[in-house]
Design a protein around this motif. Structure first.
Motif, PDB file in Angstrom:
ATOM      1  N   MET A 241       0.866  -1.281   0.117  1.00  0.00           N
ATOM      2  CA  MET A 241       0.016  -0.158   0.014  1.00  0.00           C
ATOM      3  C   MET A 241       0.846   1.195  -0.008  1.00  0.00           C
ATOM      4  SD  MET A 241      -2.776   1.293   2.864  1.00  0.00           S
ATOM      5  CE  MET A 241      -2.985  -0.413   3.387  1.00  0.00           C
ATOM      6  N   SER A 242       0.691   2.196  -0.937  1.00  0.00           N
ATOM      7  CA  SER A 242       1.433   3.524  -0.902  1.00  0.00           C
ATOM      8  C   SER A 242       1.009   4.254   0.162  1.00  0.00           C
ATOM      9  CB  SER A 242       1.079   4.052  -2.117  1.00  0.00           C
ATOM     10  OG  SER A 242      -0.357   4.651  -2.175  1.00  0.00           O
ATOM     11  N   LEU A 243       2.001   5.379   0.550  1.00  0.00           N
ATOM     12  CA  LEU A 243       1.497   6.339   1.551  1.00  0.00           C
ATOM     13  C   LEU A 243       0.280   7.170   1.257  1.00  0.00           C
ATOM     14  CD1 LEU A 243       5.111   7.179   2.836  1.00  0.00           C
ATOM     15  CD2 LEU A 243       3.202   5.792   3.792  1.00  0.00           C
ATOM     16  N   LYS A 244       0.293   7.165   0.005  1.00  0.00           N
ATOM     17  CA  LYS A 244      -0.775   8.257  -0.543  1.00  0.00           C
ATOM     18  C   LYS A 244      -2.341   7.413  -0.119  1.00  0.00           C
ATOM     19  CE  LYS A 244       1.497  10.213  -4.101  1.00  0.00           C
ATOM     20  NZ  LYS A 244       1.685  10.694  -5.691  1.00  0.00           N
ATOM     21  N   ALA A 245      -2.403   6.354  -0.185  1.00  0.00           N
ATOM     22  CA  ALA A 245      -3.638   5.517   0.281  1.00  0.00           C
ATOM     23  C   ALA A 245      -3.644   5.415   1.543  1.00  0.00           C
ATOM     24  CB  ALA A 245      -3.581   4.253  -0.394  1.00  0.00           C
ATOM     25  N   LEU A 246      -2.954   5.499   2.542  1.00  0.00           N
ATOM     26  CA  LEU A 246      -3.004   5.490   3.894  1.00  0.00           C
ATOM     27  C   LEU A 246      -4.237   6.277   4.545  1.00  0.00           C
ATOM     28  CD1 LEU A 246      -2.246   3.602   6.329  1.00  0.00           C
ATOM     29  CD2 LEU A 246      -0.467   5.198   6.757  1.00  0.00           C
ATOM     30  N   PRO A 247      -4.154   7.515   3.996  1.00  0.00           N
ATOM     31  CA  PRO A 247      -4.969   8.489   4.786  1.00  0.00           C
ATOM     32  C   PRO A 247      -6.483   8.299   4.514  1.00  0.00           C
ATOM     33  CG  PRO A 247      -3.117   9.703   3.769  1.00  0.00           C
ATOM     34  CD  PRO A 247      -2.984   8.399   3.396  1.00  0.00           C
ATOM     35  N   LEU A 248      -6.455   7.560   3.069  1.00  0.00           N
ATOM     36  CA  LEU A 248      -8.018   7.379   2.905  1.00  0.00           C
ATOM     37  C   LEU A 248      -8.532   5.956   3.685  1.00  0.00           C
ATOM     38  CD1 LEU A 248      -7.735   7.908  -1.226  1.00  0.00           C
ATOM     39  CD2 LEU A 248      -8.904   9.255   0.518  1.00  0.00           C
ATOM     40  N   VAL A 249      -7.431   5.051   3.681  1.00  0.00           N
ATOM     41  CA  VAL A 249      -7.827   3.892   4.594  1.00  0.00           C
ATOM     42  C   VAL A 249      -8.254   4.267   5.979  1.00  0.00           C
ATOM     43  CG1 VAL A 249      -6.934   1.917   5.647  1.00  0.00           C
ATOM     44  CG2 VAL A 249      -6.401   2.401   3.280  1.00  0.00           C
ATOM     45  N   LEU A 250      -7.362   5.121   6.577  1.00  0.00           N
ATOM     46  CA  LEU A 250      -7.801   5.675   7.956  1.00  0.00           C
ATOM     47  C   LEU A 250      -9.371   6.515   8.053  1.00  0.00           C
ATOM     48  CD1 LEU A 250      -4.526   7.097   9.200  1.00  0.00           C
ATOM     49  CD2 LEU A 250      -5.794   5.251  10.318  1.00  0.00           C
ATOM     50  N   ILE A 251      -9.488   7.191   6.987  1.00  0.00           N
ATOM     51  CA  ILE A 251     -10.815   7.942   6.641  1.00  0.00           C
ATOM     52  C   ILE A 251     -11.908   6.904   6.746  1.00  0.00           C
ATOM     53  CG2 ILE A 251     -12.231   9.436   5.645  1.00  0.00           C
ATOM     54  CD1 ILE A 251      -9.716  10.959   4.669  1.00  0.00           C
ATOM     55  N   ILE A 252     -11.551   5.969   5.644  1.00  0.00           N
ATOM     56  CA  ILE A 252     -12.676   5.157   5.719  1.00  0.00           C
ATOM     57  C   ILE A 252     -12.944   4.016   6.831  1.00  0.00           C
ATOM     58  CG2 ILE A 252     -13.532   2.976   4.071  1.00  0.00           C
ATOM     59  CD1 ILE A 252     -12.177   4.474   1.622  1.00  0.00           C
ATOM     60  N   GLY A 253     -11.796   3.736   7.378  1.00  0.00           N
ATOM     61  CA  GLY A 253     -11.881   2.689   8.432  1.00  0.00           C
ATOM     62  C   GLY A 253     -12.556   3.358   9.603  1.00  0.00           C
ATOM     63  N   GLY A 254     -11.997   4.640   9.742  1.00  0.00           N
ATOM     64  CA  GLY A 254     -12.885   5.287  11.076  1.00  0.00           C
ATOM     65  C   GLY A 254     -14.124   5.649  10.952  1.00  0.00           C
ATOM     66  N   LEU A 255     -14.809   6.083   9.804  1.00  0.00           N
ATOM     67  CA  LEU A 255     -16.127   6.272   9.297  1.00  0.00           C
ATOM     68  C   LEU A 255     -17.003   4.774   9.675  1.00  0.00           C
ATOM     69  CD1 LEU A 255     -15.981   8.740   6.379  1.00  0.00           C
ATOM     70  CD2 LEU A 255     -16.611   9.103   8.643  1.00  0.00           C
ATOM     71  N   VAL A 256     -16.223   3.791   9.059  1.00  0.00           N
ATOM     72  CA  VAL A 256     -16.859   2.562   9.406  1.00  0.00           C
ATOM     73  C   VAL A 256     -16.921   2.177  10.824  1.00  0.00           C
ATOM     74  CG1 VAL A 256     -16.471   0.042   9.059  1.00  0.00           C
ATOM     75  CG2 VAL A 256     -16.255   1.445   7.007  1.00  0.00           C
ATOM     76  N   TRP A 257     -16.074   2.525  11.578  1.00  0.00           N
ATOM     77  CA  TRP A 257     -16.057   2.211  13.056  1.00  0.00           C
ATOM     78  C   TRP A 257     -16.856   3.015  13.588  1.00  0.00           C
ATOM     79  CZ3 TRP A 257     -11.512  -0.136  15.750  1.00  0.00           C
ATOM     80  CH2 TRP A 257     -11.480  -0.248  17.012  1.00  0.00           C
ATOM     81  N   ILE A 258     -17.162   4.270  13.171  1.00  0.00           N
ATOM     82  CA  ILE A 258     -18.241   5.318  13.991  1.00  0.00           C
ATOM     83  C   ILE A 258     -19.510   4.526  13.702  1.00  0.00           C
ATOM     84  CG2 ILE A 258     -19.055   7.482  13.879  1.00  0.00           C
ATOM     85  CD1 ILE A 258     -16.218   8.422  13.373  1.00  0.00           C
ATOM     86  N   GLY A 259     -19.649   4.149  12.281  1.00  0.00           N
ATOM     87  CA  GLY A 259     -20.899   3.604  11.913  1.00  0.00           C
ATOM     88  C   GLY A 259     -21.413   2.266  12.645  1.00  0.00           C
ATOM     89  N   ALA A 260     -20.464   1.542  13.016  1.00  0.00           N
ATOM     90  CA  ALA A 260     -20.742  -0.023  13.699  1.00  0.00           C
ATOM     91  C   ALA A 260     -20.926   0.480  15.022  1.00  0.00           C
ATOM     92  CB  ALA A 260     -19.563  -0.669  13.404  1.00  0.00           C
ATOM     93  N   GLU A 261     -20.385   1.574  15.540  1.00  0.00           N
ATOM     94  CA  GLU A 261     -20.723   1.833  16.741  1.00  0.00           C
ATOM     95  C   GLU A 261     -22.143   2.439  17.102  1.00  0.00           C
ATOM     96  OE1 GLU A 261     -19.108   1.885  19.987  1.00  0.00           O
ATOM     97  OE2 GLU A 261     -17.673   0.687  19.180  1.00  0.00           O
TER      98      GLU A 261
END
Length: 163
Positions: free
Chosen positions: A1-21
């Motif tokens: 995974m490139s460093l450019k994709a990491l922020p997008l993964v964090l954003i999507i993962g955080g939103l999924v986490w919030i949605g699951a909660e």
């Protein structure tokens, strides 16, 4: 995974986490609420049956385990649930005894207090303390999600500044 994709993964993962909660809190709003002792329903009668219930998820994996106790009261048989932090051992020897149970009707009839005329089997204080600790440990769910989203946006901002 490139460093450019990491922020997008964090954003999507955080939103999924919030949605699951959010979904979990919406599905069972009382799961982290500790009712006052006056809000609990009370049933008194003869303990007639106790059993262990194991609910399994997909692929036969144990999802939850709790005990049920049937209490024959003048109004009929009431089934209450004895779960964490109490094990099924607290129900041993109760069959045939007169019991009084205080339970939360909004949380699958979860028992907060159980007593016989001679002893206190489950105390409200112990159950409430356990549920308070559980609520405190789960309160970080939204925080972790928002931190992941914030780190993702910070990563996007930093990557744009470095161009």
């Amino acid at each position: 995974m490139s460093l450019k994709a990491l922020p997008l993964v964090l954003i999507i993962g955080g939103l999924v986490w919030i949605g699951a909660e959010y979904a979990e809190n919406r599905k069972r709003p009382s799961r982290l609420k500790v009712p006052a002792e006056t809000e609990l329903s009370t049933v008194s009668g003869k303990a007639i049956d106790a059993r262990v219930i194991e609910r399994k998820a997909q692929k036969n994996v144990l999802a939850s385990r709790f005990s049920e106790l049937d209490i024959k009261s003048p109004a009929g048989v009431v089934t209450v649930r004895v779960g964490d932090p109490h094990s099924e051992r607290v129900l041993a020897g109760l069959s045939g005894e007169t019991v009084t149970a205080k339970y939360d009707p909004n949380d699958d009839k979860a028992v907060f207090s159980l007593s016989t005329p001679s002893r206190q089997v489950i105390t409200y204080r112990d159950t409430a303390a356990y549920k308070h600790k559980l609520a405190e440990s789960n309160s970080g769910g939204y925080t972790a999600g928002w931190i992941a989203v914030a780190l993702g946006f910070a990563g996007l901002w930093i990557s744009r500044k470095l161009r």
